[in-house]
Design a protein around this motif. Structure first.
Motif, mmCIF file in Angstrom:
data_model
loop_
_atom_site.group_PDB
_atom_site.id
_atom_site.type_symbol
_atom_site.label_atom_id
_atom_site.label_comp_id
_atom_site.label_asym_id
_atom_site.label_seq_id
_atom_site.Cartn_x
_atom_site.Cartn_y
_atom_site.Cartn_z
ATOM 1 N N HIS A 65 0.748 -1.298 -0.043
ATOM 2 C CA HIS A 65 -0.121 -0.090 0.016
ATOM 3 C C HIS A 65 0.868 1.328 0.217
ATOM 4 C CE1 HIS A 65 -3.982 -2.116 0.044
ATOM 5 N NE2 HIS A 65 -3.428 -2.754 1.376
ATOM 6 N N ALA A 66 2.104 1.255 0.087
ATOM 7 C CA ALA A 66 2.991 2.317 -0.304
ATOM 8 C C ALA A 66 2.815 3.006 -1.611
ATOM 9 C CB ALA A 66 4.261 2.035 -0.027
ATOM 10 N N PRO A 67 2.110 4.399 -1.544
ATOM 11 C CA PRO A 67 1.815 5.223 -2.477
ATOM 12 C C PRO A 67 2.800 5.812 -3.292
ATOM 13 C CG PRO A 67 1.161 6.464 -0.960
ATOM 14 C CD PRO A 67 2.146 5.356 -0.173
ATOM 15 N N THR A 68 2.585 6.107 -4.696
ATOM 16 C CA THR A 68 3.818 6.985 -5.374
ATOM 17 C C THR A 68 4.078 8.174 -4.113
ATOM 18 O OG1 THR A 68 2.989 6.676 -7.461
ATOM 19 C CG2 THR A 68 3.900 8.707 -7.006
ATOM 20 N N GLY A 69 5.590 8.323 -4.173
ATOM 21 C CA GLY A 69 6.087 9.350 -3.206
ATOM 22 C C GLY A 69 6.290 8.737 -2.169
ATOM 23 N N THR A 70 6.242 7.522 -1.466
ATOM 24 C CA THR A 70 6.978 7.043 -0.363
ATOM 25 C C THR A 70 8.440 7.103 -0.583
ATOM 26 O OG1 THR A 70 5.252 5.498 -0.328
ATOM 27 C CG2 THR A 70 7.047 4.879 0.918
ATOM 28 N N PRO A 71 8.936 7.793 0.526
ATOM 29 C CA PRO A 71 10.576 8.137 0.516
ATOM 30 C C PRO A 71 11.268 6.956 0.179
ATOM 31 C CG PRO A 71 9.871 8.645 2.582
ATOM 32 C CD PRO A 71 8.706 8.267 1.971
ATOM 33 N N VAL A 72 12.434 6.931 -0.407
ATOM 34 C CA VAL A 72 13.425 5.991 -0.592
ATOM 35 C C VAL A 72 14.783 6.629 -0.739
ATOM 36 C CG1 VAL A 72 12.692 5.911 -3.055
ATOM 37 C CG2 VAL A 72 14.113 3.675 -2.067
ATOM 38 N N GLU B 229 18.333 2.161 -0.197
ATOM 39 C CA GLU B 229 17.969 2.001 1.024
ATOM 40 C C GLU B 229 16.584 2.001 1.025
ATOM 41 O OE1 GLU B 229 19.872 4.051 4.532
ATOM 42 O OE2 GLU B 229 17.860 4.393 5.247
ATOM 43 N N LEU B 230 15.657 1.119 1.427
ATOM 44 C CA LEU B 230 14.132 1.254 1.546
ATOM 45 C C LEU B 230 13.833 1.786 3.020
ATOM 46 C CD1 LEU B 230 13.042 0.158 -0.995
ATOM 47 C CD2 LEU B 230 15.073 -1.358 -0.336
ATOM 48 N N TRP B 231 14.638 1.271 3.991
ATOM 49 C CA TRP B 231 14.688 2.013 5.319
ATOM 50 C C TRP B 231 15.585 1.609 5.985
ATOM 51 C CZ3 TRP B 231 9.962 -1.648 4.576
ATOM 52 C CH2 TRP B 231 10.243 -2.890 5.280
ATOM 53 N N GLY B 232 15.912 2.444 6.940
ATOM 54 C CA GLY B 232 17.168 2.253 7.716
ATOM 55 C C GLY B 232 17.441 3.693 8.407
ATOM 56 N N ASN B 233 18.849 3.895 8.018
ATOM 57 C CA ASN B 233 19.351 4.948 8.973
ATOM 58 C C ASN B 233 18.676 6.524 8.157
ATOM 59 O OD1 ASN B 233 21.063 4.165 11.049
ATOM 60 N ND2 ASN B 233 22.471 3.336 9.442
ATOM 61 N N HIS B 234 18.702 6.424 7.144
ATOM 62 C CA HIS B 234 18.410 7.728 6.430
ATOM 63 C C HIS B 234 16.863 7.952 6.165
ATOM 64 C CE1 HIS B 234 22.506 6.700 5.161
ATOM 65 N NE2 HIS B 234 22.646 8.221 5.538
ATOM 66 N N ILE B 235 16.195 6.545 5.878
ATOM 67 C CA ILE B 235 14.758 6.610 5.421
ATOM 68 C C ILE B 235 14.140 5.850 6.677
ATOM 69 C CG2 ILE B 235 12.870 5.842 3.971
ATOM 70 C CD1 ILE B 235 14.694 7.784 2.454
ATOM 71 N N LYS B 236 13.598 6.539 7.595
ATOM 72 C CA LYS B 236 13.017 6.240 8.899
ATOM 73 C C LYS B 236 11.948 5.123 8.650
ATOM 74 C CE LYS B 236 15.401 8.580 11.705
ATOM 75 N NZ LYS B 236 16.731 8.447 11.108
ATOM 76 N N ILE B 237 12.161 3.950 9.108
ATOM 77 C CA ILE B 237 10.913 2.923 8.712
ATOM 78 C C ILE B 237 9.638 3.497 9.337
ATOM 79 C CG2 ILE B 237 11.082 1.812 11.391
ATOM 80 C CD1 ILE B 237 10.741 -0.783 9.663
ATOM 81 N N ASP B 238 9.735 4.403 10.379
ATOM 82 C CA ASP B 238 8.131 4.773 10.885
ATOM 83 C C ASP B 238 7.743 5.926 9.568
ATOM 84 O OD1 ASP B 238 7.793 4.188 13.653
ATOM 85 O OD2 ASP B 238 9.454 5.227 14.010
ATOM 86 N N GLU B 239 8.483 6.527 8.866
ATOM 87 C CA GLU B 239 8.217 7.355 7.746
ATOM 88 C C GLU B 239 7.298 6.509 6.460
ATOM 89 O OE1 GLU B 239 11.375 9.903 6.399
ATOM 90 O OE2 GLU B 239 9.833 10.936 5.186
ATOM 91 N N VAL B 240 8.105 5.495 6.262
ATOM 92 C CA VAL B 240 7.611 4.602 5.206
ATOM 93 C C VAL B 240 6.380 4.151 5.833
ATOM 94 C CG1 VAL B 240 8.014 2.246 3.953
ATOM 95 C CG2 VAL B 240 10.026 3.960 4.572
ATOM 96 N N ALA B 241 6.203 3.523 7.036
ATOM 97 C CA ALA B 241 4.889 2.933 7.454
ATOM 98 C C ALA B 241 3.684 3.967 7.339
ATOM 99 C CB ALA B 241 5.104 2.465 9.150
ATOM 100 N N THR B 242 4.146 5.473 7.798
ATOM 101 C CA THR B 242 3.161 6.190 7.531
ATOM 102 C C THR B 242 2.358 6.448 6.188
ATOM 103 O OG1 THR B 242 4.027 7.596 9.702
ATOM 104 C CG2 THR B 242 2.687 8.696 8.339
ATOM 105 N N PHE B 243 3.437 6.482 5.520
ATOM 106 C CA PHE B 243 3.115 6.966 4.138
ATOM 107 C C PHE B 243 2.201 5.603 3.492
ATOM 108 C CE2 PHE B 243 6.226 9.972 3.279
ATOM 109 C CZ PHE B 243 5.686 10.701 2.286
ATOM 110 N N ALA B 244 2.299 4.160 4.049
ATOM 111 C CA ALA B 244 1.842 3.015 3.601
ATOM 112 C C ALA B 244 0.510 2.816 4.763
ATOM 113 C CB ALA B 244 2.646 1.936 3.694
ATOM 114 N N SER B 245 0.150 3.907 5.334
ATOM 115 C CA SER B 245 -0.907 3.610 6.360
ATOM 116 C C SER B 245 -0.829 2.618 7.194
ATOM 117 C CB SER B 245 -2.351 3.517 5.676
ATOM 118 O OG SER B 245 -2.397 4.804 5.038
ATOM 119 N N THR B 246 0.584 1.956 7.765
ATOM 120 C CA THR B 246 0.646 0.857 8.621
ATOM 121 C C THR B 246 1.572 1.493 9.812
ATOM 122 O OG1 THR B 246 1.066 -1.293 8.710
ATOM 123 C CG2 THR B 246 2.555 0.234 7.117
#
Ligand SMILES: *Cc1c(COP(=O)(O)O)cnc(C)c1O
Length: 356
Positions: free
Chosen positions: A279-286, A321-338
């Motif tokens: 459910h990660a939409p267009t625009g999810t940080p990477v 990097e999909l998530w980790g030190n630069h892209i916070k996993i919480d940020e990806v989760a928020t984008f994907a509503s999870t």
């Protein structure tokens, strides 16, 4: 060669996060929660990084046995207790501490002859209405257990339903006080959120999970920005192809994403079958080639596409990097509503875990 996707687990970050937790609750002992395969990081990958903990809390008897066989001699807590009376044999053999949340478990305990009496956590349902004795039943359960020769120690345990509501937490704390009135023994109440934000809940033992892995219990990465917690898992992969897409072209399945200018699009070896959220939409940080950019279009089973406009030097083989030190996993989760909890614990078994 395997696919280039790897989950790197940083055991120094785990150890450092444990130190941070200790600083927050200096007088409490710590159950490091390693359920769900160490929140998806791999039990074998996490337990060493956390070996300065006071105990490990988990759900599965098999995981407890793995820890014992790896040489962990300290306390292990079964958070949901035992699922069948026959489990008591292993609990006794491996010297595990178990939750008791129902009367049938008290009766099962009464029928065994353990090698030595067992440490018991008596679960109070203080308002979450999931597991545990309600306040009226709690003292009765406590007294019944305290009379058993099979029992060594009793601890009052409850679980909070809220991470962000002082009122909800205060209501549960009131139930703890009422139900536990006059019952002598340690208390174990706090999860991650309570550990960070409600020091009045710390008592003798705390049970942090998500913060040990460097993510926020509230789902908001800014909430932990100043805590000194470090991300533990870095999910990395590589660009395996680059497309030059003309203006008006669509990206991936369906018509979710249409470009309004010609540009380069990168293809990453990571899809929802690896645990990346569908459910990660267009625009999810990477992060591509060290530069923050965004996903484009629907996530496929094994691949996803990224915008290469901000990364003109990116080429096939560039690190992602999909998530980790630069892209916070919480940020990806928020984008994907999870939640970060869900992302971590959904990491697919086909992704290699590398400990560093
Ligand atoms: C999962 C769990 C925890 C840890 O929760 P976090 O929010 O990850 O800190 C603590 N206690 C119980 C009973 C749990 O199931």
């Amino acid at each position: 060669m395997p696919r280039p996707i790897v989950a790197i687990v940083d055991s120094t970050a785990l150890a450092s996060n444990l130190t941070v937790v200790r600083r927050y609750a200096p007088h409490a002992r710590i159950w490091s929660v390693v359920k769900a395969n160490g929140y998806g990081h791999g039990l074998n990958a996490v337990w060493q990084g956390l070996n300065q903990t006071d105990g490990f809390a988990l759900l599965d008897l098999n995981d407890a046995v793995v820890l014992r066989e790896n040489g962990w001699r300290g306390p292990i807590l079964l958070l949901e207790g035992f699922f069948h009376p026959a489990d008591l044999k292993e609990i006794d053999r491996y010297r595990l501490t178990t939750v008791v949340h129902s009367n049938w478990q008290i009766n099962a305990l009464r029928r065994i002859v353990p090698l030595a009496p067992l440490d018991i956590y008596v679960k109070l349902n203080s308002g979450m209405n999931r597991l545990g004795f309600i306040d009226r039943e709690f003292p009765g359960a406590w007294h019944a257990l305290s009379e058993l020769k099979q029992v060594a120690t009793l601890t009052l345990m409850t679980h909070f339903a809220h991470h962000d509501q002082t009122a909800g937490l205060a209501a549960q704390m009131a139930v703890v006080l009422r139900a536990g009135d006059g019952l002598i023994g340690p208390r174990c109440l706090a999860n991650s959120a309570a550990t960070l934000w409600y020091p009045e809940t710390h008592k003798q033992w705390i049970r942090p999970g998500i913060i040990l892995y460097g993510a926020s219990p509230s789902g908001d990465w800014q909430d932990i920005a100043t805590c000194g917690l470090l991300p533990v898992m870095t999910l990395t992969s590589e660009l395996i192809s680059i497309q030059k897409v003309f203006s008006g072209g669509h990206i991936g399945y369906g018509t979710r994403c249409r470009l309004n200018e010609s540009q380069r699009v990168g293809v990453v070896a990571c899809g929802y079958a690896d645990g990346y959220p569908y459910h990660a939409p267009t625009g999810t940080p990477v992060l591509v080639d060290g530069v923050r950019t965004r996903t484009l279009g629907a996530v496929s089973m094994d691949m996803l596409m990224v915008d290469l406009k901000p990364c003109p030097l990116a080429c096939i083989g560039s690190k992602v990097e999909l998530w980790g030190n630069h892209i916070k996993i919480d940020e990806v989760a928020t984008f994907a509503s999870t939640l970060s909890y869900k992302l971590m614990s959904s990491l697919a078994s086909r992704v290699t875990i590398q400990i560093c």
